[in-house]
Design a protein around this motif. Sequence first.
Motif, short mmCIF file in Angstrom:
data_model
loop_
_atom_site.label_atom_id
_atom_site.label_comp_id
_atom_site.label_asym_id
_atom_site.label_seq_id
_atom_site.Cartn_x
_atom_site.Cartn_y
_atom_site.Cartn_z
N MET A 48 36.12 -23.03 29.55
CA MET A 48 34.84 -22.45 29.15
C MET A 48 33.73 -22.99 30.06
O MET A 48 33.64 -24.20 30.27
N LYS A 49 32.92 -22.11 30.59
CA LYS A 49 31.85 -22.52 31.51
C LYS A 49 30.79 -23.33 30.77
O LYS A 49 30.34 -22.95 29.70
N HIS A 50 30.42 -24.47 31.35
CA HIS A 50 29.39 -25.27 30.71
C HIS A 50 28.01 -24.70 31.02
O HIS A 50 27.80 -24.03 32.03
N LYS A 51 27.06 -24.99 30.14
CA LYS A 51 25.70 -24.46 30.25
C LYS A 51 24.68 -25.55 30.56
O LYS A 51 23.48 -25.32 30.48
N LEU A 52 25.13 -26.73 30.94
CA LEU A 52 24.20 -27.79 31.30
C LEU A 52 23.39 -27.37 32.52
O LEU A 52 23.93 -26.77 33.46
N ILE A 53 22.11 -27.67 32.51
CA ILE A 53 21.25 -27.21 33.59
C ILE A 53 20.25 -28.30 33.97
O ILE A 53 19.76 -29.04 33.11
N GLU A 54 20.00 -28.43 35.26
CA GLU A 54 19.02 -29.40 35.74
C GLU A 54 17.61 -28.89 35.48
O GLU A 54 17.34 -27.68 35.48
N LYS A 55 16.68 -29.82 35.29
CA LYS A 55 15.31 -29.44 34.94
C LYS A 55 14.64 -28.62 36.04
O LYS A 55 13.84 -27.72 35.76
N ASP A 56 14.97 -28.92 37.31
CA ASP A 56 14.33 -28.15 38.38
C ASP A 56 14.80 -26.71 38.39
O ASP A 56 14.05 -25.80 38.78
N LYS A 57 16.02 -26.47 37.93
CA LYS A 57 16.52 -25.09 37.84
C LYS A 57 15.77 -24.34 36.73
O LYS A 57 15.50 -23.14 36.85
N ILE A 58 15.46 -25.05 35.65
CA ILE A 58 14.69 -24.43 34.57
C ILE A 58 13.30 -24.06 35.07
O ILE A 58 12.82 -22.94 34.83
N MET A 59 12.66 -24.96 35.78
CA MET A 59 11.28 -24.73 36.21
C MET A 59 11.16 -23.56 37.17
O MET A 59 10.10 -22.95 37.28
N SER A 60 12.25 -23.21 37.83
CA SER A 60 12.21 -22.05 38.74
C SER A 60 12.06 -20.73 37.98
O SER A 60 11.74 -19.70 38.58
N HIS A 61 12.27 -20.77 36.67
CA HIS A 61 12.12 -19.56 35.85
C HIS A 61 10.69 -19.37 35.34
O HIS A 61 10.37 -18.31 34.81
N PHE A 62 9.84 -20.37 35.48
CA PHE A 62 8.48 -20.27 34.98
C PHE A 62 7.62 -19.47 35.96
O PHE A 62 7.74 -19.62 37.17
N ARG A 63 6.74 -18.62 35.42
CA ARG A 63 5.84 -17.84 36.27
C ARG A 63 4.57 -17.51 35.51
O ARG A 63 4.55 -17.45 34.27
N ASP A 64 3.52 -17.27 36.24
CA ASP A 64 2.25 -16.86 35.63
C ASP A 64 2.45 -15.56 34.86
O ASP A 64 3.15 -14.65 35.32
N GLY A 65 1.81 -15.47 33.71
CA GLY A 65 1.82 -14.23 32.94
C GLY A 65 3.05 -14.01 32.10
O GLY A 65 3.18 -12.97 31.45
N MET A 66 3.97 -14.97 32.05
CA MET A 66 5.19 -14.75 31.28
C MET A 66 4.90 -14.85 29.77
O MET A 66 3.94 -15.51 29.34
N SER A 67 5.75 -14.19 28.99
CA SER A 67 5.68 -14.31 27.53
C SER A 67 6.70 -15.35 27.08
O SER A 67 7.81 -15.42 27.59
#
Length: 218
Positions: free
Chosen positions: A1-20
Amino acid sequence: MKHKLIEKDKIMSHFRDGMSLMYGGFMGQGTPPTLVKMILDSGVKNLTLIGNDTGKPGVGVAPLVEAGRVSRLISSHIGLLPETGRQMIAGEMAVELVPQGTLVERIRSGGAGLGGFLTPTGVGTIVEEGKQRINIDGRDYLLELPLRADLAIIHAHTGDKAGNLYYRLASRNFNPLIALAADTVFAEVEQLVDVGELKPDAIMTPGMLVTGLFQGDR
């Protein structure tokens, strides 16, 4: 089963202005503090927040409001964070106040792929403004439309490496629902365990709904 652990820098790449952004919890309890700080530190702005409340000074999503990063809020009440009320009155933030049960159902409808739901709550009040009134068997209802978000940030008590989540206490407020109603879902967990350590009937959000998770700062 594929693990879902993620590094914090990978998370921050999803942030953008105007997001909900949807978030769980009640009065800041059950809202993921590390994820909120990451969003704050990223510098993104013009956010739309969707959640029960805006926490208390310095708690919950309050730091995002206090830093002026929020342009719109959909929430049930704002009374414990004076800065939210100040920005609303000053016209710095658009605020849509929604009865708590209606807010929950709008999120649930968004997660279930429904077109909305009918409720008598708000008929004949300011809540009705701009909404469609429908009469069924002699009783009036308002058509409430579903809510979805670009991103949901979740606080869970325990998560396994496959992304399965268990909640307890205030973290069960909204968090299981918002996991269904966002395009991307990140979870901050207090305890991280191996796959199989969570009993199947304790899993409240299955890992297939979770984009990534990490153990929060202690």
